[in-house]
Design an enzyme around this catalytic site. Sequence first.
Site, PDB file in Angstrom:
ATOM      1  N   ASP A 164      33.118  22.769  45.817  1.00 43.30           N
ATOM      2  CA  ASP A 164      33.032  22.667  47.275  1.00 43.30           C
ATOM      3  C   ASP A 164      32.445  21.341  47.768  1.00 43.30           C
ATOM      4  OD1 ASP A 164      30.253  22.941  46.811  1.00 43.30           O
ATOM      5  OD2 ASP A 164      30.370  25.110  47.015  1.00 43.30           O
ATOM      6  N   THR A 182      31.288  27.808  46.234  1.00 42.45           N
ATOM      7  CA  THR A 182      31.743  28.079  44.875  1.00 42.45           C
ATOM      8  C   THR A 182      30.520  28.176  43.959  1.00 42.45           C
ATOM      9  OG1 THR A 182      31.945  25.707  44.388  1.00 42.45           O
ATOM     10  CG2 THR A 182      33.906  26.824  45.224  1.00 42.45           C
TER      11      THR A 182
END
Length: 277
Positions: A77, A101
Amino acid sequence: MVNAILSFCVKKQIVRAGIFLLLIMVASACSSSQVDVDIATPSAAASASNKATVKGTDKSAVNKRIPAKVVRVVDGDTMKISFTDGGKEKEETIRLLLVDTPESVDPEKPVQPFALEASNYAKTMLTGQDVQLELDVSERDKYGRLLCYLYIGDKMFNELLLENGYARVAYIYPPNVKYVDQFREIQKKAQQKALNIWSVENYAQEDGYHEGVVKGGAAASPKSTTAPKPVTTLQPKANTTYNSCKEANAAGAYKIKKGEPGYSAKLDGDGDGVACE
């Protein structure tokens, strides 16, 4: 005598008539002045309306997409991007909005299950690619990272992470909540399919990832396509220097803070005091 009196009366009437006419002229002038003010007022309102329209246009411009290029994927991310601003090439660290994530590069934590899958997916999809950024209301987080929705082609990468079960909906901080409802709908479908982070019950929760529920604590489930291997973060020696972040990462060094062994300004592209983020 009579003629003198009549002459005086006539002159008096003429004076009165003159005064009367003068009063009419003054009244007319005042009336004309008032009309000018009344006409000017709507004009001023129209001007204010025009200013509001311009301001509204400026605000809508925030929603326009900014062309950029992905220089490096930090993890699922977080990315480094470059773009042109005022004819100059600039670099920024971006953080994807409303998604999270599993952690793969935090030196204080082991690699979480499915973190490497999410990171590898991002690297495959984004590295070296031309992308577009869409900002929300607040532009940066407390670390100075640019907050955005990231598009590759006609697909939003935030959504792709959710669709494939590589991320959960998280960090919902108003006013940056533009797509939160549709993100939750996408997440729900990934949960129903038990994709990746959703393949292990109670692993991905509202408050984060609970690796303890995964067998071994840091291994992906059998349903995952690739099992992540634990990464040991090495503590560099006092006189250690790195020529690049790639070299530092290969040695197991990530997010090297200013004052720690291995830190140098040339590795801290955004000047935030943390190198090789």
